[in-house]
Design an enzyme around this catalytic site. Structure first.
Site, short mmCIF file in Angstrom:
data_model
loop_
_atom_site.label_atom_id
_atom_site.label_comp_id
_atom_site.label_asym_id
_atom_site.label_seq_id
_atom_site.Cartn_x
_atom_site.Cartn_y
_atom_site.Cartn_z
N GLU A 1 -6.69 -1.31 -3.64
CA GLU A 1 -7.10 0.09 -3.46
C GLU A 1 -6.71 0.93 -4.66
O GLU A 1 -5.64 0.73 -5.25
CB GLU A 1 -6.42 0.67 -2.22
CG GLU A 1 -6.71 2.15 -1.98
CD GLU A 1 -6.05 2.69 -0.72
OE1 GLU A 1 -5.06 2.10 -0.26
OE2 GLU A 1 -6.54 3.71 -0.21
N ASP B 1 -3.18 7.28 -3.47
CA ASP B 1 -3.16 6.20 -2.48
C ASP B 1 -3.65 4.95 -3.19
O ASP B 1 -4.76 4.94 -3.73
CB ASP B 1 -4.09 6.60 -1.31
CG ASP B 1 -4.14 5.58 -0.18
OD1 ASP B 1 -3.47 4.53 -0.27
OD2 ASP B 1 -4.86 5.85 0.80
N HIS C 1 -11.66 6.39 2.00
CA HIS C 1 -11.66 7.71 2.63
C HIS C 1 -11.59 8.81 1.59
O HIS C 1 -10.97 8.64 0.54
CB HIS C 1 -10.47 7.83 3.59
CG HIS C 1 -9.17 7.30 3.04
ND1 HIS C 1 -8.19 8.11 2.54
CD2 HIS C 1 -8.72 6.03 2.87
CE1 HIS C 1 -7.18 7.38 2.11
NE2 HIS C 1 -7.47 6.10 2.28
N HIS D 1 -7.02 11.57 5.13
CA HIS D 1 -8.38 11.20 5.56
C HIS D 1 -9.09 12.48 6.00
O HIS D 1 -8.76 13.02 7.05
CB HIS D 1 -8.34 10.25 6.76
CG HIS D 1 -7.86 8.87 6.42
ND1 HIS D 1 -8.70 7.78 6.48
CD2 HIS D 1 -6.67 8.40 6.02
CE1 HIS D 1 -8.01 6.70 6.14
NE2 HIS D 1 -6.78 7.04 5.86
N GLU E 1 -10.95 1.12 -0.76
CA GLU E 1 -10.03 0.03 -0.43
C GLU E 1 -10.70 -1.15 0.27
O GLU E 1 -10.70 -1.23 1.48
CB GLU E 1 -8.82 0.55 0.36
CG GLU E 1 -9.11 1.45 1.54
CD GLU E 1 -7.80 1.93 2.20
OE1 GLU E 1 -6.88 1.13 2.35
OE2 GLU E 1 -7.72 3.11 2.55
N ASP F 1 0.88 -1.18 0.00
CA ASP F 1 0.00 0.00 0.00
C ASP F 1 0.91 1.23 0.00
O ASP F 1 1.67 1.44 0.94
CB ASP F 1 -0.89 -0.05 1.25
CG ASP F 1 -2.01 0.97 1.24
OD1 ASP F 1 -1.91 1.97 0.50
OD2 ASP F 1 -2.99 0.79 1.99
CO CO Z 1 -6.04 4.47 1.66
#
Ligand code: CO
Length: 292
Positions: free
Chosen positions: A277, A94, A154, A162, A186, A83
């Site tokens: 994600e 992300d 998020h 976030h 995700e 990640d």
């Molecule tokens: Co994330």
């Protein structure tokens, strides 16, 4: 959209970092050397980490990023959630991908990938976030696994990973997607109970409050973190230019206990976990994947 190109650029470098890291992940190497190589790759390509590269292993779902002197070796059958977050001038991407070294968890990997695909197909301006959570839960359950319901996507804004709007992997709460929102989705699928708990180890931190610490080393660590990482998470390793060893550990503990830093302990479930994600931009009639 304002700054559309900047979000896209951050997203593209995020996905390149995942692809770069995936190629390096081999049994026998250390997690630390992979993390350092990814960090260097991101910097060499004009970005910086939006959070330290995570490589949560097996029952770990999130927040394992190798710390100082971490000598853990990648195992033959590890299932790794790579990640990565990249920021360029505060614009964030992300993304994650699961790397199943045993080759025996294909369905578990597919469950989170399919859940992501189904979720993205439903995203558009005006859509309820709850509908996305339902879709993720249903898809993962249809494979016979549990969605991790206390983790989820998020909403992102510049410098903020976030914003407070979250899209859990099972319905809880609701907000409406708006045009031009930047959102990370995700799905996590688990062979366990689908509920993570905090493990004993923490290597990731973020500034949460004002500087409240007496120890001069703690003050140095806080000021360095504020200057270099601002509102974004960092690894204990990133503080090595200003503190080391026992002194660094004491500083991190003091800053966490006074609320200056927010610690992110490793999150663990009772079974094996997969995750996929991407970051998307919400449009009137759909969503555009930025991390590709
Ligand atoms: Co994330």
């Amino acid at each position: 959209m304002e700054n559309e190109e900047k979000w896209k650029k951050a997203g593209e470098l995020t996905w390149k970092a995942i692809e770069y890291g995936e190629k390096l992940i081999k049994p026998g190497k250390t997690y630390l050397e992979i993390a350092e190589a990814i960090e260097e790759f991101i910097k060499d390509n004009g970005g910086d980490t939006a959070f330290p590269p995570n490589m949560s292993r097996n029952k770990e779902a999130a927040h394992y990023s190798p710390g100082v002197d971490d000598d853990r070796v990648i195992g033959e059958t590890d299932i790794i959630k790579l990640d990565c977050g990249v920021q360029i001038d505060g614009y964030i991407g992300d993304a994650s991908k699961t790397i199943d070294l045993s080759g025996e968890n294909g369905k578990l990997v597919e469950a989170s990938e399919q859940a992501l695909e189904n979720a993205i197909a439903l995203i558009k301006a005006g859509q309820d976030s709850r509908r996305i959570s339902e879709e993720i839960e249903e898809t993962i359950r249809s494979y016979g696994f549990e969605p991790i319901r206390n983790l989820g996507g998020h909403v992102i804004s510049r410098w903020i990973l976030h914003t407070g709007y979250s899209i859990p992997n099972a319905p809880a709460g609701n907000f409406k997607f708006e045009e031009d929102m930047i959102v990370a989705i995700e799905p996590f699928a688990s062979t366990g109970r689908g509920l993570v708990h905090e493990g004993p180890e923490t290597t990731i931190f973020m500034i949460e409050g004002k500087l409240r610490a007496r120890n001069p080393i703690s003050r140095k660590v806080y000021n360095y973190a504020l200057e270099k990482y601002k509102t974004l998470p960092f690894n204990e390793r990133y503080m090595l230019p200003v503190a080391k060893g026992f002194q660094l550990r004491v500083a991190l503990r003091e800053l966490s206990s006074t609320g200056s830093f927010h610690p992110y302990p490793i999150l663990i479930d009772t079974g094996l976990v997969s995750q996929r994600e991407v970051t998307v931009r919400v449009e009137k009639d759909g969503a555009v994947v930025l991390t590709k």
